[in-house]
Design a protein around this motif. Structure first.
Motif, mmCIF file in Angstrom:
data_model
loop_
_atom_site.group_PDB
_atom_site.id
_atom_site.type_symbol
_atom_site.label_atom_id
_atom_site.label_comp_id
_atom_site.label_asym_id
_atom_site.label_seq_id
_atom_site.Cartn_x
_atom_site.Cartn_y
_atom_site.Cartn_z
ATOM 1 N N GLU A 76 0.837 -1.204 0.000
ATOM 2 C CA GLU A 76 0.000 0.000 0.000
ATOM 3 C C GLU A 76 0.873 1.255 0.000
ATOM 4 O O GLU A 76 0.535 2.256 -0.632
ATOM 5 N N LEU A 77 2.004 1.158 0.690
ATOM 6 C CA LEU A 77 2.939 2.287 0.729
ATOM 7 C C LEU A 77 3.427 2.628 -0.670
ATOM 8 O O LEU A 77 3.480 3.794 -1.054
ATOM 9 N N ARG A 78 3.787 1.607 -1.441
ATOM 10 C CA ARG A 78 4.259 1.823 -2.805
ATOM 11 C C ARG A 78 3.148 2.423 -3.676
ATOM 12 O O ARG A 78 3.401 3.282 -4.528
ATOM 13 N N LEU A 79 1.936 1.949 -3.478
ATOM 14 C CA LEU A 79 0.793 2.458 -4.239
ATOM 15 C C LEU A 79 0.668 3.970 -4.085
ATOM 16 O O LEU A 79 0.497 4.696 -5.064
ATOM 17 N N HIS A 80 0.797 4.439 -2.854
ATOM 18 C CA HIS A 80 0.699 5.881 -2.591
ATOM 19 C C HIS A 80 1.956 6.618 -3.072
ATOM 20 O O HIS A 80 1.882 7.771 -3.489
ATOM 21 N N GLN A 108 8.763 -7.813 -10.310
ATOM 22 C CA GLN A 108 8.772 -6.390 -10.023
ATOM 23 C C GLN A 108 7.378 -5.941 -9.615
ATOM 24 O O GLN A 108 6.452 -6.761 -9.550
ATOM 25 N N GLY A 109 7.211 -4.654 -9.341
ATOM 26 C CA GLY A 109 5.930 -4.188 -8.832
ATOM 27 C C GLY A 109 5.414 -2.935 -9.503
ATOM 28 O O GLY A 109 5.803 -2.588 -10.626
ATOM 29 N N ILE A 110 4.562 -2.236 -8.776
ATOM 30 C CA ILE A 110 3.899 -1.041 -9.299
ATOM 31 C C ILE A 110 4.924 0.069 -9.545
ATOM 32 O O ILE A 110 5.735 0.391 -8.690
ATOM 33 N N GLY A 111 4.901 0.632 -10.751
ATOM 34 C CA GLY A 111 5.782 1.750 -11.073
ATOM 35 C C GLY A 111 7.188 1.362 -11.466
ATOM 36 O O GLY A 111 8.024 2.237 -11.715
ATOM 37 N N ASP A 112 7.489 0.060 -11.536
ATOM 38 C CA ASP A 112 8.847 -0.382 -11.862
ATOM 39 C C ASP A 112 9.091 -0.514 -13.366
ATOM 40 O O ASP A 112 10.172 -0.197 -13.853
ATOM 41 N N ILE A 113 8.095 -1.014 -14.073
ATOM 42 C CA ILE A 113 8.259 -1.303 -15.502
ATOM 43 C C ILE A 113 7.207 -0.559 -16.314
ATOM 44 O O ILE A 113 6.011 -0.603 -15.999
ATOM 45 N N PHE A 114 7.663 0.115 -17.371
ATOM 46 C CA PHE A 114 6.750 0.757 -18.313
ATOM 47 C C PHE A 114 6.491 -0.270 -19.412
ATOM 48 O O PHE A 114 7.355 -0.553 -20.238
ATOM 49 N N ASP A 115 5.285 -0.835 -19.410
ATOM 50 C CA ASP A 115 4.945 -1.917 -20.341
ATOM 51 C C ASP A 115 4.377 -1.392 -21.647
ATOM 52 O O ASP A 115 3.439 -0.599 -21.641
#
Length: 237
Positions: A76-80, A108-115
């Motif tokens: 949740e921290l990463r999401l914010h 990897q997770g949220i915000g790590d890879i531009f797909d």
């Protein structure tokens, strides 16, 4: 009969309790994994060199292959943290195949890879524009073009299949790559998968914006080949 009913109710209660314990244990395990993910330091394009970004992908894929994922940047921290801005450390042009999700195979997770996903991992004008956006405006230091084993789009191009509607457009975009391997020994589809990755990289290198980033040392472009059977990504030079 009364004894039977009491015993049945007792067994039902026991099964319900056991099922609840299983759910509680699963929920606890999930919470533990989320806590671990939150403790893993986040990294972004701003803090990684192109080589370091590639190493990060390779290490994540090794965890996936070994079945020891860390699930980083999924808390949740990463999401914010990335809600208002993104700085992906890698941009990946990959096939739209449902079996090749970049975040999962690279752990990897949220915000790590531009797909950027499109059948046959082809560099269309729209795909190139998306990649230029990620590299120039978001500062992504690594660009990977990733093909995969037994790609349906590549197979259709090799077999010269007649396809309906706009499905034929991505086959047309792959055909130029086949010229380089038409006399090459071995499996025709496998050879074409690798050749197509290399050909799409050549197309990307013609982008003035991307070539400027490469020349300045801010961007590295590599190819990758995903193995559907093992989950391993092999770097293509």
């Amino acid at each position: 009969m009364k004894h039977f009913m009491e015993r049945r109710d007792f067994l039902k209660l026991g099964m319900t309790g056991a099922f609840g314990m299983i759910l509680s244990a699963s929920d606890l395990l999930w919470r533990v994994e989320q806590a671990k993910a939150a403790d893993i330091p986040s990294t972004s394009a701003e803090s990684l060199s192109p080589d370091a970004a590639l190493q990060k992908l390779i290490e994540g894929n090794q965890r996936f292959v070994d079945h020891h994922p860390q699930y980083p940047d999924q808390s949740e921290l990463r999401l914010h943290e990335v809600a208002q801005a993104q700085h992906p450390f890698a941009t990946i042009l990959s096939c739209a195949d449902s079996r090749v999700p970049a975040e999962i195979v690279f752990d990897q997770g949220i915000g790590d890879i531009f797909d950027v996903r499109i059948a046959g991992n082809i560099a269309t004008h729209e795909a190139i524009g998306s990649i230029e956006y990620a590299v120039v405006l978001l500062g992504s230091p690594l660009l990977m073009v990733m093909g995969h084993e037994r790609c349906g789009a590549v197979t259709a191009a090799v077999q010269k299949e007649s396809l309906p509607g706009d499905i034929s457009t991505f086959v047309k975009a792959i055909k130029p790559a086949l010229k380089k391997v038409k006399d090459q020994p071995g499996d025709a589809v496998e050879n074409a998968v690798v050749a197509n990755v290399q050909y799409q990289i050549e197309r990307l290198q013609k982008s003035k914006l991307l070539s400027e980033q490469v020349q300045s040392g801010k961007l590295k472009i590599v190819g990758g080949r995903y193995d559907l059977d093992t989950g391993r990504v092999t770097i293509i030079t």
